[in-house]
Design an enzyme around this catalytic site. Structure first.
Site, short mmCIF file in Angstrom:
data_model
loop_
_atom_site.label_atom_id
_atom_site.label_comp_id
_atom_site.label_asym_id
_atom_site.label_seq_id
_atom_site.Cartn_x
_atom_site.Cartn_y
_atom_site.Cartn_z
N SER B 58 0.81 -1.22 0.00
CA SER B 58 0.00 0.00 0.00
C SER B 58 0.85 1.27 0.00
O SER B 58 0.37 2.33 -0.36
CB SER B 58 -0.95 0.01 1.20
OG SER B 58 -0.25 0.27 2.38
N LYS B 94 0.59 3.89 7.02
CA LYS B 94 -0.09 4.76 6.05
C LYS B 94 0.44 6.18 6.18
O LYS B 94 1.17 6.49 7.13
CB LYS B 94 -1.61 4.78 6.34
CG LYS B 94 -2.35 3.47 6.06
CD LYS B 94 -2.53 3.21 4.57
CE LYS B 94 -3.20 1.88 4.29
NZ LYS B 94 -2.41 0.70 4.69
#
Lengths: 419, 135
Positions: B58, B94
């Site tokens: 990600s 993230k």
């Protein structure tokens, strides 16, 4: 006037586990002692379900029928690492620190402008940096700081920090506490105090110290003074030189075989000698003991053991191994179901103060020292790379740890995975 | 200073190291500064630093699967910080976006779904300060 703060990790082992396994947050969790024996740490949720400190594993399993409780084997590598970090933060708030246990430290905070604000900052920093909740109790003596810490934990509106200052609130707290909740008062001592008509810590504090000394000795008298705010237990900043060093374990699997015992005792001796050298000490006496199960009532309790005086104070693994295994051979009995063993090194002294050399000494001491220093260097770099052959390879004695978490912070292959 | 190894002979049961306090001093002696240590370069706060390993894609292109992240828990996360956050009981890596509307965790990899609406609060575990990537 002295002022001390006791910093205590809340449900320490469980809290450490939760830092790296957040799924445990909000659930009843317990951590078991080595060999998965008894409950040694409980989350608040587990406490609320009535799980007792020290509860045996089999009783915990029986509870599972009513409530699922998550249990973990203890992971001391992990707890030790987080403990060092927690104490390092505490030390930065203190003029001096006594690390009292893996999850408790006494801080000298005398002269601070606002001890409660400092306590809150310490608490916030420990939570942010290490993820660990701590409670801070502040007072003039260790015994009162312990009381203050208890209040900090129990009364939510103090938000984990409480200064037990002299005044009506302190009187009320000491009056409503149980005697056994005071540091150093075991249930036996509590009963004897009740016998003297002393029912709570406030009455104990206001008793005649000489009367208490007559009935309970100096330990009881010291508690009286400490409760009055007169410090009797000073901060132990310098660690004591240890007098004995013991390594013992309950086996993962019970055994009837001499070979298993020799391997286990060899492993414990090797570990004890390593610790001895690490602390710069030598031993003059070695003692070995072996037990059968203490929890099986069908068997009479048995303790087989023996001791040997060493010709020269030593910390040499191979020399100690010779004595340890000889003792096992001498005291071992057939048909005994052995479940634990241990090695104790006694009459310790600093290695550099070792006495004069004996003329009859058979060993090449300087060679021993060289070999041991090499052994320690190799093992410092590659943990457990070199070990005495007497330890064997089966390790049948290895304690049970069926549900141990990874070594999240000390092994590259076990660090947490993030998505 | 030079070190001499004397080979074992009958009078020397073991090799001995003998320091010879003679000869010319090294001209570099005054300029020795110690070796470079990645720990001091990558870790500013040892007590608050932890390491984690990445499993997903990600955060490509900067952060690859199997990379090790240096995480400093003492830092406060800001807009655009790469963070380790707690999502549904799991640790995730993230990028943090902060604005008047709240906070959101965003994947760097454009092929990953856009985040849901910003929330009022997020649980940040630590701030990523370095990526260790083997080539």
């Amino acid at each position: 006037m002295t002022l001390l703060a006791l910093v205590d990790g809340n449900n320490f082992y469980v809290s450490v586990e939760r830092v790296f396994n957040p799924k445990l947050i909000g659930k009843p969790v317990v951590v078991l002692s080595s060999n998965d024996g008894n409950v040694v740490a409980r989350s608040d949720e587990a406490k609320a379900l009535g799980v007792a400190m020290g509860e045996p594993f089999h009783e915990l399993k029986a509870r599972q029928k009513q409530h699922p409780i998550i249990w973990l084997s203890s992971n001391f590598t992990l707890y030790g690492d987080l403990s060092a970090r927690m104490h390092a933060i505490s030390a930065s708030y203190a003029k001096a620190i006594e690390v009292y246990s893996i999850d408790e430290a006494f801080l000298d905070v005398e002269g601070g402008q606002d001890p409660v604000a400092d306590g809150r900052a310490l608490r916030f920093q420990t939570k942010q940096w290490c993820g660990l909740p701590v409670s801070v109790g502040i007072a003039e003596t260790k015994t009162l700081a312990k009381v203050a810490n208890r209040i900090a934990k129990k009364v939510p509106h103090h938000q984990g920090v409480y200064w037990l200052q002299p005044g009506p609130e302190r009187e009320r707290i000491l009056e409503t506490m149980e005697l056994e909740d005071v540091w150093g008062i075991a249930s036996g001592l509590g009963r004897r105090l009740q016998g003297l008509g002393i029912k709570n810590p406030k009455q104990l504090r206001d008793s005649d110290p000489l009367l208490i000394q007559r009935h309970l000795g100096v330990v009881g008298q010291r508690i009286v003074y400490e409760l009055r705010g007169e410090s009797c237990l000073s901060l132990d900043v310098v660690p004591h030189q240890r007098k004995t060093l013991c390594v013992s374990r309950t086996f993962g699997t019970a055994t009837f075989h001499q070979r298993d015992l020799i391997e286990a005792v060899a492993a414990f001796t090797s570990r004890a000698a390593e610790k001895l050298r690490h602390e710069g000490l030598v031993a003059s006496r070695i003692q070995v003991f072996m037990h059968n199960s203490r929890f099986r009532l069908a068997e009479a309790p048995i303790m087989h053991g023996g001791a040997a005086a060493l010709p020269q104070p030593t910390s040499c693994t191979t020399e100690l191994l010779g004595y340890a295994t000889a003792i096992v051979r001498a005291v071992f009995r057939e048909k005994v179901r052995y479940t634990s063993a241990g090695v104790m090194l006694l009459e310790l002294s600093p290695a550099n103060e070792a006495g004069q050399l004996s003329l009859t000494d058979q060993r090449d001491r300087s060679r021993d020292a060289g070999v041991m220093s090499l052994l320690d260097q190799v093992n410092a770099r590659w943990k457990g790379a070199l070990m005495p052959a007497a330890m064997g390879f089966d390790r049948r004695w290895t304690p049970r740890a069926e549900n141990r978490s990874p070594r999240w912070t000390t092994s590259w292959s076990e660090i947490p995975i993030v998505k | 200073m030079r070190a001499l190894a004397v080979s074992p002979g009958p009078s020397f049961p073991r090799p001995l190291l003998i320091a010879v306090p003679a000869g010319f001093p090294s001209p570099a002696e005054d300029f020795i500064e110690g070796q470079l240590d990645l720990n001091t370069y990558l870790v500013k706060n040892k007590i608050a630093t932890f390491y984690v390993r990445v499993s997903g894609e990600s955060m490509l292109p900067d952060i690859h699967p199997k990379d090790i992240l240096v995480v400093d828990r003492s830092l406060n996360a800001r807009d655009l910080s790469v963070v380790i956050a707690l999502v549904d009981g799991e640790l995730v890596c993230k990028r943090l976006r902060l604005d008047a509307g709240g906070a959101a965790l965003v994947a760097d990899n454009p092929s990953f779904p856009k985040p849901e609406a910003p929330t009022a609060s997020l649980e940040i575990w630590g701030v990523v300060t370095a990526v260790i990537h083997r080539v």
